[in-house]
Design a protein around this motif. Sequence first.
Motif, PDB file in Angstrom:
ATOM      1  N   LEU A   1      44.076  58.130 -79.667  1.00 16.80           N
ATOM      2  CA  LEU A   1      42.659  57.756 -79.751  1.00 16.80           C
ATOM      3  C   LEU A   1      41.778  58.915 -79.295  1.00 16.80           C
ATOM      4  O   LEU A   1      40.756  59.230 -79.925  1.00 16.80           O
ATOM      5  CB  LEU A   1      42.414  56.524 -78.873  1.00 16.80           C
TER       6      LEU A   1
ATOM      7  N   ILE B   1      34.498  64.604 -83.367  1.00 18.37           N
ATOM      8  CA  ILE B   1      33.388  65.330 -82.731  1.00 18.37           C
ATOM      9  C   ILE B   1      33.417  66.802 -83.136  1.00 18.37           C
ATOM     10  O   ILE B   1      32.387  67.401 -83.422  1.00 18.37           O
ATOM     11  CB  ILE B   1      33.463  65.185 -81.192  1.00 18.37           C
TER      12      ILE B   1
ATOM     13  N   LEU C   1      33.313  61.635 -72.600  1.00 21.73           N
ATOM     14  CA  LEU C   1      33.121  60.326 -73.243  1.00 21.73           C
ATOM     15  C   LEU C   1      34.125  59.320 -72.704  1.00 21.73           C
ATOM     16  O   LEU C   1      33.782  58.181 -72.392  1.00 21.73           O
ATOM     17  CB  LEU C   1      33.316  60.450 -74.760  1.00 21.73           C
TER      18      LEU C   1
ATOM     19  N   SER D   1      33.578  56.002 -70.345  1.00 18.55           N
ATOM     20  CA  SER D   1      33.987  54.678 -70.824  1.00 18.55           C
ATOM     21  C   SER D   1      34.967  53.996 -69.868  1.00 18.55           C
ATOM     22  O   SER D   1      35.220  52.805 -69.982  1.00 18.55           O
ATOM     23  CB  SER D   1      34.604  54.789 -72.214  1.00 18.55           C
TER      24      SER D   1
ATOM     25  N   VAL E   1      33.954  50.783 -68.001  1.00 14.77           N
ATOM     26  CA  VAL E   1      33.823  49.688 -68.973  1.00 14.77           C
ATOM     27  C   VAL E   1      35.209  49.149 -69.325  1.00 14.77           C
ATOM     28  O   VAL E   1      35.438  47.930 -69.366  1.00 14.77           O
ATOM     29  CB  VAL E   1      33.114  50.190 -70.262  1.00 14.77           C
ATOM     30  N   VAL E   2      36.142  50.080 -69.537  1.00 15.58           N
ATOM     31  CA  VAL E   2      37.508  49.687 -69.895  1.00 15.58           C
ATOM     32  C   VAL E   2      38.131  48.863 -68.765  1.00 15.58           C
ATOM     33  O   VAL E   2      38.712  47.802 -69.005  1.00 15.58           O
ATOM     34  CB  VAL E   2      38.365  50.946 -70.203  1.00 15.58           C
TER      35      VAL E   2
ATOM     36  N   PHE F   1      38.766  50.840 -75.009  1.00 14.30           N
ATOM     37  CA  PHE F   1      38.420  52.272 -75.070  1.00 14.30           C
ATOM     38  C   PHE F   1      37.486  52.538 -76.250  1.00 14.30           C
ATOM     39  O   PHE F   1      36.536  53.308 -76.132  1.00 14.30           O
ATOM     40  CB  PHE F   1      39.670  53.145 -75.173  1.00 14.30           C
ATOM     41  N   LEU F   2      37.782  51.865 -77.369  1.00 15.11           N
ATOM     42  CA  LEU F   2      36.908  52.045 -78.547  1.00 15.11           C
ATOM     43  C   LEU F   2      35.488  51.617 -78.219  1.00 15.11           C
ATOM     44  O   LEU F   2      34.530  52.329 -78.530  1.00 15.11           O
ATOM     45  CB  LEU F   2      37.432  51.208 -79.716  1.00 15.11           C
TER      46      LEU F   2
ATOM     47  N   GLY G   1      34.115  51.292 -75.210  1.00 16.75           N
ATOM     48  CA  GLY G   1      33.566  52.181 -74.182  1.00 16.75           C
ATOM     49  C   GLY G   1      33.137  53.523 -74.744  1.00 16.75           C
ATOM     50  O   GLY G   1      32.023  54.000 -74.468  1.00 16.75           O
ATOM     51  N   VAL G   2      34.008  54.107 -75.561  1.00 19.18           N
ATOM     52  CA  VAL G   2      33.704  55.425 -76.123  1.00 19.18           C
ATOM     53  C   VAL G   2      32.516  55.334 -77.092  1.00 19.18           C
ATOM     54  O   VAL G   2      31.642  56.206 -77.092  1.00 19.18           O
ATOM     55  CB  VAL G   2      34.956  56.029 -76.816  1.00 19.18           C
TER      56      VAL G   2
ATOM     57  N   ALA H   1      29.448  55.126 -74.888  1.00 18.71           N
ATOM     58  CA  ALA H   1      29.156  56.425 -74.266  1.00 18.71           C
ATOM     59  C   ALA H   1      28.627  57.403 -75.312  1.00 18.71           C
ATOM     60  O   ALA H   1      27.719  58.195 -75.041  1.00 18.71           O
ATOM     61  CB  ALA H   1      30.422  56.972 -73.619  1.00 18.71           C
ATOM     62  N   SER H   2      29.190  57.294 -76.516  1.00 20.16           N
ATOM     63  CA  SER H   2      28.759  58.177 -77.600  1.00 20.16           C
ATOM     64  C   SER H   2      27.290  57.919 -77.951  1.00 20.16           C
ATOM     65  O   SER H   2      26.532  58.861 -78.225  1.00 20.16           O
ATOM     66  CB  SER H   2      29.671  57.950 -78.809  1.00 20.16           C
TER      67      SER H   2
ATOM     68  N   TYR I   1      25.148  59.637 -75.399  1.00 19.24           N
ATOM     69  CA  TYR I   1      25.114  61.087 -75.656  1.00 19.24           C
ATOM     70  C   TYR I   1      24.227  61.415 -76.843  1.00 19.24           C
ATOM     71  O   TYR I   1      23.507  62.408 -76.843  1.00 19.24           O
ATOM     72  CB  TYR I   1      26.530  61.607 -75.922  1.00 19.24           C
TER      73      TYR I   1
ATOM     74  N   PRO J   1      27.544  62.117 -81.203  1.00 21.94           N
ATOM     75  CA  PRO J   1      28.877  62.705 -81.357  1.00 21.94           C
ATOM     76  C   PRO J   1      29.755  61.957 -82.369  1.00 21.94           C
ATOM     77  O   PRO J   1      30.591  62.546 -83.004  1.00 21.94           O
ATOM     78  CB  PRO J   1      29.494  62.572 -79.971  1.00 21.94           C
ATOM     79  N   LEU J   2      29.567  60.624 -82.470  1.00 23.41           N
ATOM     80  CA  LEU J   2      30.404  59.876 -83.400  1.00 23.41           C
ATOM     81  C   LEU J   2      29.529  59.238 -84.478  1.00 23.41           C
ATOM     82  O   LEU J   2      28.416  58.792 -84.203  1.00 23.41           O
ATOM     83  CB  LEU J   2      31.198  58.806 -82.642  1.00 23.41           C
TER      84      LEU J   2
END
Lengths: 636, 290
Positions: free
Chosen positions: A142, A150, A168, A172, A175-176, B50-51, B53-54, B57-58, B61, B148-149
């Motif tokens: 992942l 990116i 990043l 996160s 949150v995780v 994680f998806l 969260g990321v 966060a993205s 950013y 970023p994403l």
Amino acid sequence: MKFLKQLLNIKAPSSSNLLDVAIILSIIPHLFVMKLFMIIYTIIALIFIFKKEKLKKDQYILMLIGLFLIAISFFDNYNFSNFSRMQFFVSLVSSLLIYAITLQKFTQEVNIYLKISPVLLMLLSFFFFESITMLLYSIFTLFVFVLLNIWHRMDAPLIDVIKFTSQLFILSLPVVVILFLVFPRISFQKAEFGFKSDRYSASGYNDKMHVSSDEFKPSGKVVMEVFFKDLNISDSKLYFRGSTLYKQNGLNWEKSSKSIQADKLVKADAFIEYDITLYPHAQKWIYALDIPTRQVDKTELKNDFTLISKKAIYTKTRYKLQSSLSYKLISNNLSTALEVDLNGTKRTNEVLKELKESNLTDYQKTAHLVNLFRDNNLSYTLKPKNLNLKNFTDSFLFEAKNGYCIHFASAFATSARLLGIPSRIVTGFKPSKTNMINNYLLVKSSDSHAWVELYIKSMGWIRFDPTTTASQNLDEQDDTLNRAQTKNGLFQKINLNFMYVKYLIESWILDYNRLKQLNILHKLLNDTFYLLKFILAICGIFLFSILLYITLKSPRCKDSVLCEMNKLLKMLKKHKLVKKEYETMQAFLLRAQKKLNISLSNVNKIYHTLKYAQNDSKENIVLLKNEIKKLKDLLK
Amino acid sequence: MKSLKTYISILKSVKNRPTKFFFFLVVAIVSLFLQAYIHNYNIVFLVIFFLVGVAGASSLYGVFNLYYIKVKLLSSQRFFAHSSASYKLSVVNESEYPSFDISVTSKHKTTYIKSIKPYHSRTISLEEKFDKRGENFLPDVRVHSYFPLPHELKYKDLNINKKIIVYPEANGVSLFKLYNLNNSLNGDINDFEGIKKFNQGDSTSYIHWASLAKNNSMMVKNFIYEDETKKLHFDFKTMKGNSEQKLSQLTLWILECEKYKLDFSINLDANTLDSKKISTDEILKTIAKY
């Protein structure tokens, strides 16, 4: 090192190359479960893809080869016998997907299906394994997927993209953690996905005991992991019961062929709750602490209070068990426990004759027997010498006087029967607390053990470990072995700690379920101290993430002089002095000097010496650092 | 430390909208969720979290990537009604971190910038088209980014806040075509009656290349209409058509006169606009505002 440095400084390759990296990464878990013919196809496909001159007919050849090899790969499984439908389905879909990807790659055309193929491959790979390795690999994959995405948009070298992606992920993390803890689950069970491995290791345990003079070579393979709810367990109680062996058949001790009446548990105290994680051994034995008091799901508590699984254990399995450390186990039919093979016991019989005919109670007789073993100066060794197996009991007790657990147990059980005391041998594991960290105990194959249970009328079955009567351990006197053990000591300690961490991850991440969630909730509502600890832990995670984030966010220092100057520029920015893009450093410093009414001439001089006079000696950099530090204090 | 209020205002200043990748992400999360929820498959749960969260966060950013981007108008071409004209903008990154993957869009053109270093700027060119003559404002430009994403598009509208004059559409009969018809001037605008020696100040576009190639002497063309004694007079009142047509016609002639360096004067109601006294831009401005 140079290669790594070069690698970290490369700029984004083409999007097609980035896609290739993603595909390769997501295909790796599939390789471990791929059929041989599919692996052959993948290799052939790679040759075709990398071929310089591509002909139209090559595509058809590859197509046909692929179909043929996929068909062969699954040929054996068409009847579905001994093959789970899920495995078949997932393997087939995975193979077809790889087939499609290779054909699309051959055309050199990147379409949307090729773009999403890494994600599809990753989704499929979740069906394969459920282990810490898979967990780490999934998160790594992942991470790389995000990084590649990116990088495609970021005009920067790899190292900066890694830093950014890490930021990043770190952001996160809280949150995780929170979602993982509080997200409602419906199942109490752990997932049973994952391909059943064909590989399992022998536990060093057998439900037969064969007395031989061969050397016993202990193996360090892990048999099971135990996690006690309470810490209060002594070393002397760590006996994990495997099988009870009644029948003596020459040098073999076996389970009784007659149906034995059930033992009856009339008293049970000192209960202990614990979890065992049994590694696959392709048998049904479950090693419960002596003695288990209840059977759990998918297990059976046998007549002799041994626990077995209803199916052979082919995957790592966790059981929640309860045992009693203080119990009274009685039995009505003891005839099998008194059958003795007199062959090779002539001298023993003579020695025990007087004791047998005495008016002592069975318990007193047992105490004498234990003393006899002690007085005989028996030695413990894994490399028994001079044992005469034809007259084993006599030879062991009076001539060779050395051996390991099975020799002690066999001679003791035979002697007890000669005295008219019912006996049986119990085989299982006797780990030591040296393999214990907090509540976690690691049981290895080398901990396999045999001991004896004697039936004392007033007390029921009582455990005796005749190996403890050994007056000395010959192996401990072996210098070479000792040296090797000292060397291995550190490694074993590291390994134990590693296994402990692994266990914690498995039990708190992979096995986290509704039950654990409810336990946490219950504790949070009822235990203020636990609540406080919980809040502190969450705050700690937040703080840790923020610190890590700040560390990573600080720009990478490529030029030590500029980095030092940046500190000064940052400081001046707080005083609303920002260096303009067109402004030279000299002009900016002069402007700042005028506005703040402080002298910046030293910094100016050192900076320009370092930058343009090519005098970048360490002393000058230290001077610049000191000067900036002074200004920092001044500006405060 | 910035206050929470500042952070909220930063978050509000940059807007976002989902892209097709967002829907792909949702589908992926839902499929993973089904797999994970039924079987309590914690690896999959972790991947989902994680998806999420990321992706979150993205988004943050992405906001900061655009927040510090400012634009400044550097220069512009003349704007005429109904035709596109370009203008130059300086895109400045006022952050201490670089910004990536930035697109600046006007109604008619998008310019892509891969990255801007901290406290640096990049010059870009955009186009704009107006339908009406007169005073106008350059419309907002939109700065957007997938960084970023790409699951959401972050964007903000930046006000250039620059008043401009949109001149009437240059339209009508060409000045030289008209003179040919009237036979008051001879020859075509491109005709020249001979060559003369190159003097300092002569336009390089008048160089007679054939002479240079043949004789290696620098000669320039002597144009028929390059007669400084001649002056053109345009009278708004006597021109044909409605006001807008007349203004368009005048604009065309003014531009032609400017191009070929012809002096002219315009009678616009009571005013006389003389090219010798006021600049072409001023004349055009008066016409635009008429």
